[in-house]
Scaffold this active site. Structure first.
Site, PDB file in Angstrom:
ATOM      1  N   TYR A 229      24.364  -1.914 -42.672  1.00 18.43           N
ATOM      2  CA  TYR A 229      24.868  -2.886 -41.695  1.00 18.43           C
ATOM      3  C   TYR A 229      24.206  -4.251 -41.931  1.00 18.43           C
ATOM      4  O   TYR A 229      24.876  -5.287 -41.955  1.00 18.43           O
ATOM      5  CB  TYR A 229      24.578  -2.388 -40.275  1.00 18.43           C
ATOM      6  CG  TYR A 229      24.822  -3.409 -39.206  1.00 18.43           C
ATOM      7  CD1 TYR A 229      26.115  -3.731 -38.802  1.00 18.43           C
ATOM      8  CD2 TYR A 229      23.749  -4.064 -38.585  1.00 18.43           C
ATOM      9  CE1 TYR A 229      26.337  -4.688 -37.817  1.00 18.43           C
ATOM     10  CE2 TYR A 229      23.958  -5.014 -37.603  1.00 18.43           C
ATOM     11  CZ  TYR A 229      25.255  -5.320 -37.217  1.00 18.43           C
ATOM     12  OH  TYR A 229      25.469  -6.269 -36.247  1.00 18.43           O
TER      13      TYR A 229
ATOM     14  N   TRP B  88      20.326  -1.632 -31.065  1.00 14.38           N
ATOM     15  CA  TRP B  88      21.620  -1.765 -31.718  1.00 14.38           C
ATOM     16  C   TRP B  88      21.936  -0.524 -32.555  1.00 14.38           C
ATOM     17  O   TRP B  88      23.094  -0.120 -32.672  1.00 14.38           O
ATOM     18  CB  TRP B  88      21.676  -3.019 -32.588  1.00 14.38           C
ATOM     19  CG  TRP B  88      22.928  -3.072 -33.414  1.00 14.38           C
ATOM     20  CD1 TRP B  88      23.024  -3.013 -34.771  1.00 14.38           C
ATOM     21  CD2 TRP B  88      24.273  -3.147 -32.930  1.00 14.38           C
ATOM     22  NE1 TRP B  88      24.343  -3.052 -35.163  1.00 14.38           N
ATOM     23  CE2 TRP B  88      25.128  -3.136 -34.052  1.00 14.38           C
ATOM     24  CE3 TRP B  88      24.839  -3.227 -31.651  1.00 14.38           C
ATOM     25  CZ2 TRP B  88      26.515  -3.202 -33.938  1.00 14.38           C
ATOM     26  CZ3 TRP B  88      26.230  -3.295 -31.541  1.00 14.38           C
ATOM     27  CH2 TRP B  88      27.047  -3.276 -32.668  1.00 14.38           C
TER      28      TRP B  88
ATOM     29  N   GLU C 202      28.061  -5.421 -28.067  1.00 18.49           N
ATOM     30  CA  GLU C 202      26.775  -6.040 -27.718  1.00 18.49           C
ATOM     31  C   GLU C 202      26.498  -5.855 -26.231  1.00 18.49           C
ATOM     32  O   GLU C 202      25.348  -5.674 -25.818  1.00 18.49           O
ATOM     33  CB  GLU C 202      26.775  -7.529 -28.075  1.00 18.49           C
ATOM     34  CG  GLU C 202      26.729  -7.832 -29.563  1.00 18.49           C
ATOM     35  CD  GLU C 202      25.382  -7.551 -30.206  1.00 18.49           C
ATOM     36  OE1 GLU C 202      24.428  -7.151 -29.498  1.00 18.49           O
ATOM     37  OE2 GLU C 202      25.277  -7.719 -31.429  1.00 18.49           O
TER      38      GLU C 202
END
Length: 202
Positions: A23, A53, A45
Protein backbone atom coordinates in the site's frame (compact mmCIF):
# COMPACT_ATOMS: atom_id res chain seq x y z
CA UNK A 1 18.54 -2.86 -3.33
CA UNK A 2 16.55 -5.34 -5.34
CA UNK A 3 14.19 -6.87 -2.83
CA UNK A 4 11.04 -4.89 -2.02
CA UNK A 5 11.50 -5.65 1.68
CA UNK A 6 14.92 -3.97 1.62
CA UNK A 7 13.82 -0.69 0.06
CA UNK A 8 14.18 2.41 2.25
CA UNK A 9 10.72 3.46 3.38
CA UNK A 10 8.79 5.67 5.72
CA UNK A 11 8.70 4.11 9.16
CA UNK A 12 4.93 3.68 9.50
CA UNK A 13 4.47 0.56 7.27
CA UNK A 14 6.88 -1.36 9.49
CA UNK A 15 8.96 -4.30 8.33
CA UNK A 16 6.69 -7.30 8.72
CA UNK A 17 3.48 -6.74 6.75
CA UNK A 18 3.70 -7.09 2.93
CA UNK A 19 0.16 -5.69 2.51
CA UNK A 20 1.03 -2.50 4.37
CA UNK A 21 4.31 -2.15 2.49
CA UNK A 22 2.57 -2.67 -0.86
CA UNK A 23 0.00 0.00 0.00
CA UNK A 24 2.83 2.39 0.91
CA UNK A 25 4.76 1.57 -2.25
CA UNK A 26 1.92 1.74 -4.77
CA UNK A 27 -0.89 3.94 -3.43
CA UNK A 28 0.02 6.28 -0.60
CA UNK A 29 0.93 9.73 -1.87
CA UNK A 30 -0.10 9.22 -5.51
CA UNK A 31 -2.15 12.27 -6.60
CA UNK A 32 -5.76 11.47 -7.42
CA UNK A 33 -8.51 13.40 -9.19
CA UNK A 34 -11.01 10.53 -9.48
CA UNK A 35 -14.20 11.38 -7.60
CA UNK A 36 -15.11 7.77 -6.90
CA UNK A 37 -11.70 6.92 -5.45
CA UNK A 38 -11.71 10.08 -3.37
CA UNK A 39 -15.17 9.32 -2.01
CA UNK A 40 -14.22 5.76 -1.09
CA UNK A 41 -11.04 6.85 0.67
CA UNK A 42 -12.82 9.60 2.58
CA UNK A 43 -15.34 7.05 3.84
CA UNK A 44 -12.63 4.56 4.82
CA UNK A 45 -10.62 7.26 6.59
CA UNK A 46 -13.75 8.03 8.60
CA UNK A 47 -14.03 4.38 9.61
CA UNK A 48 -10.33 4.41 10.48
CA UNK A 49 -10.83 7.21 13.02
CA UNK A 50 -9.62 5.87 16.37
CA UNK A 51 -8.10 2.77 14.77
CA UNK A 52 -4.99 1.94 12.72
CA UNK A 53 -5.14 2.23 8.94
CA UNK A 54 -3.88 -1.34 8.67
CA UNK A 55 -7.07 -2.50 10.41
CA UNK A 56 -9.10 -0.88 7.62
CA UNK A 57 -6.73 -1.91 4.85
CA UNK A 58 -7.07 -5.58 5.76
CA UNK A 59 -10.85 -5.21 5.50
CA UNK A 60 -10.99 -2.92 2.47
CA UNK A 61 -12.34 -5.52 0.06
CA UNK A 62 -14.97 -6.54 2.59
CA UNK A 63 -15.94 -2.89 3.00
CA UNK A 64 -16.28 -2.55 -0.77
CA UNK A 65 -18.56 -5.57 -0.92
CA UNK A 66 -20.63 -4.49 2.08
CA UNK A 67 -21.16 -0.98 0.68
CA UNK A 68 -21.81 -2.10 -2.92
CA UNK A 69 -18.53 -0.75 -4.29
CA UNK A 70 -19.18 2.57 -2.54
CA UNK A 71 -21.87 3.35 -5.08
CA UNK A 72 -23.23 6.57 -3.58
CA UNK A 73 -26.53 6.40 -5.45
CA UNK A 74 -27.16 2.99 -3.95
CA UNK A 75 -25.96 3.91 -0.48
CA UNK A 76 -28.37 6.84 -0.14
CA UNK A 77 -31.23 4.39 -0.69
CA UNK A 78 -30.16 2.12 2.17
CA UNK A 79 -33.05 1.01 4.35
CA UNK A 80 -33.19 -0.19 7.94
CA UNK A 81 -32.60 -3.68 6.54
CA UNK A 82 -29.30 -2.51 5.03
CA UNK A 83 -28.31 -0.88 8.29
CA UNK A 84 -29.01 -4.11 10.15
CA UNK A 85 -27.03 -6.06 7.56
CA UNK A 86 -24.02 -3.80 8.02
CA UNK A 87 -24.22 -3.91 11.81
CA UNK A 88 -24.15 -7.71 11.59
CA UNK A 89 -21.20 -7.87 9.17
CA UNK A 90 -18.03 -8.95 11.05
CA UNK A 91 -15.90 -8.03 8.05
CA UNK A 92 -16.31 -4.28 8.57
CA UNK A 93 -16.17 -1.91 11.54
CA UNK A 94 -19.63 -2.24 13.05
CA UNK A 95 -20.06 1.29 14.31
CA UNK A 96 -23.60 2.61 13.91
CA UNK A 97 -22.57 6.27 13.87
CA UNK A 98 -20.00 5.66 11.13
CA UNK A 99 -22.47 3.64 9.08
CA UNK A 100 -25.03 6.43 9.33
CA UNK A 101 -22.31 8.94 8.47
CA UNK A 102 -21.49 6.96 5.32
CA UNK A 103 -25.09 7.35 4.16
CA UNK A 104 -25.00 11.09 4.88
CA UNK A 105 -21.64 11.38 3.14
CA UNK A 106 -23.00 9.63 0.06
CA UNK A 107 -25.79 12.20 -0.04
CA UNK A 108 -23.29 15.06 0.27
CA UNK A 109 -21.07 13.50 -2.40
CA UNK A 110 -23.93 13.31 -4.89
CA UNK A 111 -24.79 16.94 -4.18
CA UNK A 112 -21.19 17.87 -5.08
CA UNK A 113 -21.44 16.04 -8.37
CA UNK A 114 -24.58 17.91 -9.31
CA UNK A 115 -22.74 21.23 -9.21
CA UNK A 116 -19.13 20.29 -9.89
CA UNK A 117 -17.00 17.53 -8.38
CA UNK A 118 -15.47 16.52 -5.10
CA UNK A 119 -12.06 16.48 -6.77
CA UNK A 120 -12.31 20.10 -7.90
CA UNK A 121 -13.56 21.20 -4.49
CA UNK A 122 -10.58 19.54 -2.78
CA UNK A 123 -7.90 20.52 -5.28
CA UNK A 124 -9.08 24.15 -5.31
CA UNK A 125 -7.73 24.34 -1.75
CA UNK A 126 -4.29 23.65 -3.23
CA UNK A 127 -4.75 25.78 -6.36
CA UNK A 128 -4.65 22.50 -8.27
CA UNK A 129 -1.03 21.78 -7.30
CA UNK A 130 0.12 19.06 -4.89
CA UNK A 131 2.26 20.19 -2.00
CA UNK A 132 5.63 18.46 -1.92
CA UNK A 133 7.08 18.42 1.58
CA UNK A 134 10.57 17.41 2.69
CA UNK A 135 10.42 15.78 6.11
CA UNK A 136 13.39 13.71 7.23
CA UNK A 137 11.79 12.14 10.30
CA UNK A 138 8.35 10.78 10.98
CA UNK A 139 8.14 12.92 14.10
CA UNK A 140 8.36 16.05 11.95
CA UNK A 141 5.24 15.19 9.95
CA UNK A 142 2.19 17.09 11.23
CA UNK A 143 -1.11 15.43 12.10
CA UNK A 144 -3.11 18.55 11.28
CA UNK A 145 -2.45 21.58 9.08
CA UNK A 146 -4.32 24.84 8.45
CA UNK A 147 -5.40 23.39 5.08
CA UNK A 148 -6.78 20.21 6.62
CA UNK A 149 -8.65 22.29 9.20
CA UNK A 150 -10.12 24.51 6.47
CA UNK A 151 -11.12 21.54 4.31
CA UNK A 152 -12.63 19.78 7.33
CA UNK A 153 -14.75 22.83 8.08
CA UNK A 154 -15.83 23.15 4.45
CA UNK A 155 -16.73 19.46 4.15
CA UNK A 156 -18.81 19.61 7.32
CA UNK A 157 -20.62 22.64 5.94
CA UNK A 158 -21.49 20.56 2.87
CA UNK A 159 -22.97 17.80 5.05
CA UNK A 160 -20.03 15.40 5.46
CA UNK A 161 -19.42 13.67 8.79
CA UNK A 162 -16.38 12.03 10.42
CA UNK A 163 -14.15 14.47 8.56
CA UNK A 164 -12.23 16.09 11.40
CA UNK A 165 -8.93 17.91 10.65
CA UNK A 166 -6.77 14.88 11.55
CA UNK A 167 -8.86 12.49 9.45
CA UNK A 168 -8.77 14.94 6.56
CA UNK A 169 -4.99 15.32 6.75
CA UNK A 170 -4.51 11.55 6.66
CA UNK A 171 -6.77 11.56 3.61
CA UNK A 172 -4.77 14.35 1.94
CA UNK A 173 -1.52 12.46 2.54
CA UNK A 174 -2.83 9.20 1.16
CA UNK A 175 -4.42 10.72 -1.95
CA UNK A 176 -1.36 12.74 -2.95
CA UNK A 177 -2.55 16.26 -2.19
CA UNK A 178 0.62 16.46 -0.10
CA UNK A 179 3.80 14.42 -0.31
CA UNK A 180 4.70 13.36 3.20
CA UNK A 181 6.95 10.46 2.28
CA UNK A 182 10.17 11.00 4.20
CA UNK A 183 13.04 12.30 2.11
CA UNK A 184 14.95 9.07 2.68
CA UNK A 185 12.03 6.97 1.44
CA UNK A 186 12.26 5.50 -2.05
CA UNK A 187 8.73 6.77 -2.79
CA UNK A 188 9.39 10.45 -2.07
CA UNK A 189 11.03 11.17 -5.42
CA UNK A 190 8.64 8.89 -7.33
CA UNK A 191 5.56 10.60 -5.92
CA UNK A 192 7.13 14.04 -6.32
CA UNK A 193 7.57 13.31 -10.04
CA UNK A 194 3.91 12.30 -10.33
CA UNK A 195 2.84 15.37 -8.37
CA UNK A 196 4.87 17.77 -10.51
CA UNK A 197 3.20 16.37 -13.60
CA UNK A 198 -0.29 16.38 -12.07
CA UNK A 199 -3.01 18.39 -13.78
CA UNK A 200 -6.60 18.52 -12.62
CA UNK A 201 -8.85 17.43 -15.50
CA UNK A 202 -11.06 20.23 -16.85
Amino acid sequence: MSKAADLPRCTWPGLDDPLYQRYHDTEWGVPCADDQKLFEKLILEGFQSGLSWLTILKRRETFRKAFHGFDAERIVRYTDKDRARLMADPGIIRNRLKIEATIDNARAFLAFQEKSSLAKFLWDHFDGKPQINAYARHGDVPAVTPQSAAISKALKKEGFRFVGPTTVYAFLQSMGFVNDHLTGCHRHAACAKLQKGFRLPK
